[in-house]
Design an enzyme around this catalytic site. Structure first.
Site, PDB file in Angstrom:
ATOM      1  N   GLN A   6      -3.002 -40.612 -31.183  1.00 34.01           N
ATOM      2  CA  GLN A   6      -2.255 -41.036 -32.505  1.00 34.01           C
ATOM      3  C   GLN A   6      -2.569 -42.547 -32.820  1.00 34.01           C
ATOM      4  O   GLN A   6      -2.282 -43.144 -33.823  1.00 34.01           O
ATOM      5  CB  GLN A   6      -0.789 -41.122 -32.348  1.00 34.01           C
ATOM      6  CG  GLN A   6      -0.358 -39.620 -32.096  1.00 34.01           C
ATOM      7  CD  GLN A   6      -0.366 -38.789 -33.331  1.00 34.01           C
ATOM      8  OE1 GLN A   6      -0.648 -39.200 -34.467  1.00 34.01           O
ATOM      9  NE2 GLN A   6      -0.175 -37.383 -33.148  1.00 34.01           N
TER      10      GLN A   6
ATOM     11  N   LYS B   5      -7.468 -35.604 -36.021  1.00 35.37           N
ATOM     12  CA  LYS B   5      -6.321 -36.592 -36.263  1.00 35.37           C
ATOM     13  C   LYS B   5      -6.846 -37.696 -37.281  1.00 35.37           C
ATOM     14  O   LYS B   5      -6.069 -38.392 -37.327  1.00 35.37           O
ATOM     15  CB  LYS B   5      -5.505 -36.933 -35.169  1.00 35.37           C
ATOM     16  CG  LYS B   5      -4.390 -35.760 -34.485  1.00 35.37           C
ATOM     17  CD  LYS B   5      -3.692 -36.063 -33.474  1.00 35.37           C
ATOM     18  CE  LYS B   5      -3.139 -34.989 -32.516  1.00 35.37           C
ATOM     19  NZ  LYS B   5      -2.512 -34.184 -33.203  1.00 35.37           N
TER      20      LYS B   5
ATOM     21  N   ASP C  64      -3.812 -42.197 -23.717  1.00 36.93           N
ATOM     22  CA  ASP C  64      -3.822 -41.044 -24.809  1.00 36.93           C
ATOM     23  C   ASP C  64      -4.085 -41.758 -26.099  1.00 36.93           C
ATOM     24  O   ASP C  64      -2.846 -42.174 -26.540  1.00 36.93           O
ATOM     25  CB  ASP C  64      -2.423 -40.117 -24.193  1.00 36.93           C
ATOM     26  CG  ASP C  64      -2.374 -39.209 -25.535  1.00 36.93           C
ATOM     27  OD1 ASP C  64      -3.236 -39.148 -26.558  1.00 36.93           O
ATOM     28  OD2 ASP C  64      -1.638 -38.337 -25.508  1.00 36.93           O
TER      29      ASP C  64
ATOM     30  N   HIS D 133       3.349 -36.905 -24.866  1.00 31.27           N
ATOM     31  CA  HIS D 133       3.042 -35.651 -25.548  1.00 31.27           C
ATOM     32  C   HIS D 133       2.847 -34.957 -24.113  1.00 31.27           C
ATOM     33  O   HIS D 133       2.431 -35.232 -23.075  1.00 31.27           O
ATOM     34  CB  HIS D 133       1.844 -35.935 -26.152  1.00 31.27           C
ATOM     35  CG  HIS D 133       1.448 -34.433 -26.922  1.00 31.27           C
ATOM     36  ND1 HIS D 133       1.108 -33.343 -26.296  1.00 31.27           N
ATOM     37  CD2 HIS D 133       1.776 -34.260 -28.214  1.00 31.27           C
ATOM     38  CE1 HIS D 133       0.767 -32.500 -27.260  1.00 31.27           C
ATOM     39  NE2 HIS D 133       1.086 -32.736 -28.288  1.00 31.27           N
TER      40      HIS D 133
HETATM   41  N1  7TS Z   1      -1.519 -36.790 -27.464  1.00 34.81           N
HETATM   42  C1  7TS Z   1      -0.610 -37.241 -28.515  1.00 34.81           C
HETATM   43  C2  7TS Z   1       0.050 -38.529 -28.614  1.00 34.81           C
HETATM   44  C3  7TS Z   1      -0.678 -36.077 -29.515  1.00 34.81           C
HETATM   45  O1  7TS Z   1       0.068 -36.662 -30.710  1.00 34.81           O
HETATM   46  C4  7TS Z   1      -1.038 -35.234 -29.529  1.00 34.81           C
HETATM   47  C5  7TS Z   1      -1.073 -34.024 -30.474  1.00 34.81           C
HETATM   48  C6  7TS Z   1      -2.083 -34.627 -28.319  1.00 34.81           C
HETATM   49  C7  7TS Z   1      -1.992 -35.560 -27.332  1.00 34.81           C
HETATM   50  C8  7TS Z   1      -2.922 -33.256 -28.246  1.00 34.81           C
HETATM   51  O2  7TS Z   1      -3.736 -33.454 -29.031  1.00 34.81           O
HETATM   52  P1  7TS Z   1      -4.638 -32.058 -29.181  1.00 34.81           P
HETATM   53  O3  7TS Z   1      -5.659 -32.471 -30.246  1.00 34.81           O
HETATM   54  O4  7TS Z   1      -5.471 -32.177 -27.940  1.00 34.81           O
HETATM   55  O5  7TS Z   1      -3.928 -30.904 -29.657  1.00 34.81           O
HETATM   56  N2  7TS Z   1       0.028 -34.112 -31.503  1.00 34.81           N
HETATM   57  C9  7TS Z   1       0.608 -33.240 -32.124  1.00 34.81           C
HETATM   58  C10 7TS Z   1       1.626 -33.316 -33.188  1.00 34.81           C
HETATM   59  O6  7TS Z   1       2.484 -34.497 -33.100  1.00 34.81           O
HETATM   60  N3  7TS Z   1       1.837 -32.299 -33.830  1.00 34.81           N
HETATM   61  O7  7TS Z   1       0.942 -31.512 -33.511  1.00 34.81           O
HETATM   62  C11 7TS Z   1      -0.021 -32.079 -32.596  1.00 34.81           C
END
Ligand code: 7TS
Length: 420
Positions: A217, A240, A214, A137
């Site tokens: 997910q 999530k 990370d 990501h």
């Molecule tokens: N890493 C992964 C694998 C992710 O899927 C996401 C967010 C992040 C980092 C960042 O997470 P945050 O909570 O700090 O924003 N992924 C997604 C997605 O797949 N669609 O919207 C956000």
């Protein structure tokens, strides 16, 4: 129907998996969208929240609201206790050795930026290398690019095959005495691939290289044990995993966090301040400058209570069944190609339809109350790897059903009809 005398007692969720029962815990799922039952298949972006989490956050504002760590009065003490209790729940949930290893952050993105800026500033030097994977990501690419640029490091990328599986043997050959750090995603948000992170960590550790995982997910879909993984850092977001937005966790091994400089300066992270010199607080406060997202922390604590009431194995098995069912039925649609066909996958089906832009798919599905995500999913290099600009992505949570997947399939046929 519960007997009348039982109506006032809070609902406790039994340790068994029943999707209809689980759905009743998530009030938003009862909604109709455009006159159709909502089929929420955008869980990788953010999941929905159960009533118990919403209630815990309301209760905090109704009964406990106060600033933490600094008051001598009743409410401040209560709020501090709730916030710190949440930290201990998280510690147990991921099996960290100490609550000092649990740093509250805004989310996965901030957790990774914290490590990049704090660890990277101290330990990275010109000529060093660090390794990420081809399915990261942007949150696990850009913070590293920034520090690598600043410090003069080379960022190297573990390649993947056309199924979306990393070449672990290539990774092994990429490690060399210049390698200072490895950052890798546990479960890809764009492809659904579950990476063999334990193996990656073991290989890196043989060379004395630390690893951040990370887990944005992964945590919602599998049991994560940071000590079993032996990762050095692990990052995830509450939103999530059925929790609130604006809060997440950085796990770090205590000896590494102890040696790292603060990431931000301000309140709570200091021991004493004079104009001549500031000394820093102990872990975990050293990394938590300013008033944090207190209600978010409390909400995350309630989320973990909620998850602990589930038969997690059964929930995971249900999600896997959904994934297999969706893969099977989508594969039968002419002109549809699934992007990401790794052997080990979790909860995500990304796809493209010949001649139809993913945004059009998403818009037409929305007419029927079906929520999916379309675009590059903040993983542009993954799209480049597959030679496509974007995908349509359905991502599942434990409260999804086969009926919702049937609705998705019906919707896709409607899309094809519109464009034929
Ligand atoms: N890493 C992964 C694998 C992710 O899927 C996401 C967010 C992040 C980092 C960042 O997470 P945050 O909570 O700090 O924003 N992924 C997604 C997605 O797949 N669609 O919207 C956000």
């Amino acid at each position: 129907m519960r007997p009348a005398h039982d109506m006032l007692t809070p609902v406790t969720i039994e340790k068994s998996f029943d999707v209809d029962r689980i759905r009743t815990e998530f009030p938003i799922l009862k909604q109709r969208v455009n006159g159709k039952p909502l089929a929420y298949l955008d869980n990788a972006a953010t999941s929905q929240k159960p009533q118990v989490v919403i209630d815990a956050m309301n209760r905090y504002y109704l009964e406990e609201n106060s600033n933490i760590h600094r008051g001598v009065h009743f409410l401040s003490d209560k709020a501090t206790q709730s916030y710190e209790a949440a930290r201990k729940k998280i510690q147990r949930f991921i099996n960290a050795a100490s609550h000092k290893e649990i740093i509250f952050v805004r989310g996965t993105t901030e957790a990774i930026n914290l490590v990049a800026q704090s660890y990277g500033r101290k330990y990275f030097h010109a000529g060093d290398e660090m390794i990420i994977s081809a399915m990261e990501h942007h949150s696990n690419i850009v913070p590293w690019q920034m520090i690598c640029e600043e410090k003069g490091l080379t960022l190297r990328v573990i390649p993947m095959n056309d199924k979306g599986e990393l070449f672990i043997d290539k990774f092994e050959t990429m490690l060399n005495p210049k390698t200072k750090f490895v950052a890798v995603v546990h479960v890809s948000n764009a492809l659904g691939t579950i990476n063999p992170v334990q193996q990656i960590i073991e290989i890196a550790h043989r060379r004395g290289v630390p690893v951040i995982v990370d887990g944005a997910q992964a945590v919602p879909h599998m049991k994560v044990d940071v000590r079993d993984l032996d990762c050095d850092f692990y990052a995830f977001s509450a939103h999530k995993m059925y929790g609130p937005t604006g809060v997440g966790v950085l796990y770090g091994k205590q000896h590494l966090l102890e040696a790292m400089p603060p990431y931000q300066g301000g309140g709570d992270m200091i021991k004493s301040v004079t104009y001549a010199k500031t000394t820093y607080n102990d872990l975990p406060n050293k990394f938590e400058a300013g008033t944090p997202n207190i209600v978010g922390g409390v909400g995350l604590g309630a989320t973990i209570d909620f998850m602990n009431t589930l038969d997690f194995e059964a929930a995971t098995a249900h999600e896997h069944e959904l994934l297999e069912y969706a893969t099977e039925v989508l594969t039968t649609i002419k002109g549809l190609r699934i992007i990401g066909t790794a052997r080990e996958k979790a909860s995500v089906v990304s796809f493209v339809l010949e001649g139809i832009h993913p945004h059009d798919i998403g818009t037409i599905l929305d007419d029927d109350g079906i929520a999916i995500r379309t675009g590059h999913h903040c993983a542009q290099p993954v799209m480049q790897c597959f030679g496509i600009p974007a995908t349509a992505r359905a991502s599942f949570a434990m409260y999804n059903t086969k009926e919702e997947i049937d609705a998705l399939v019906k919707g896709i046929y409607k899309v094809i009809e519109v464009f034929s």
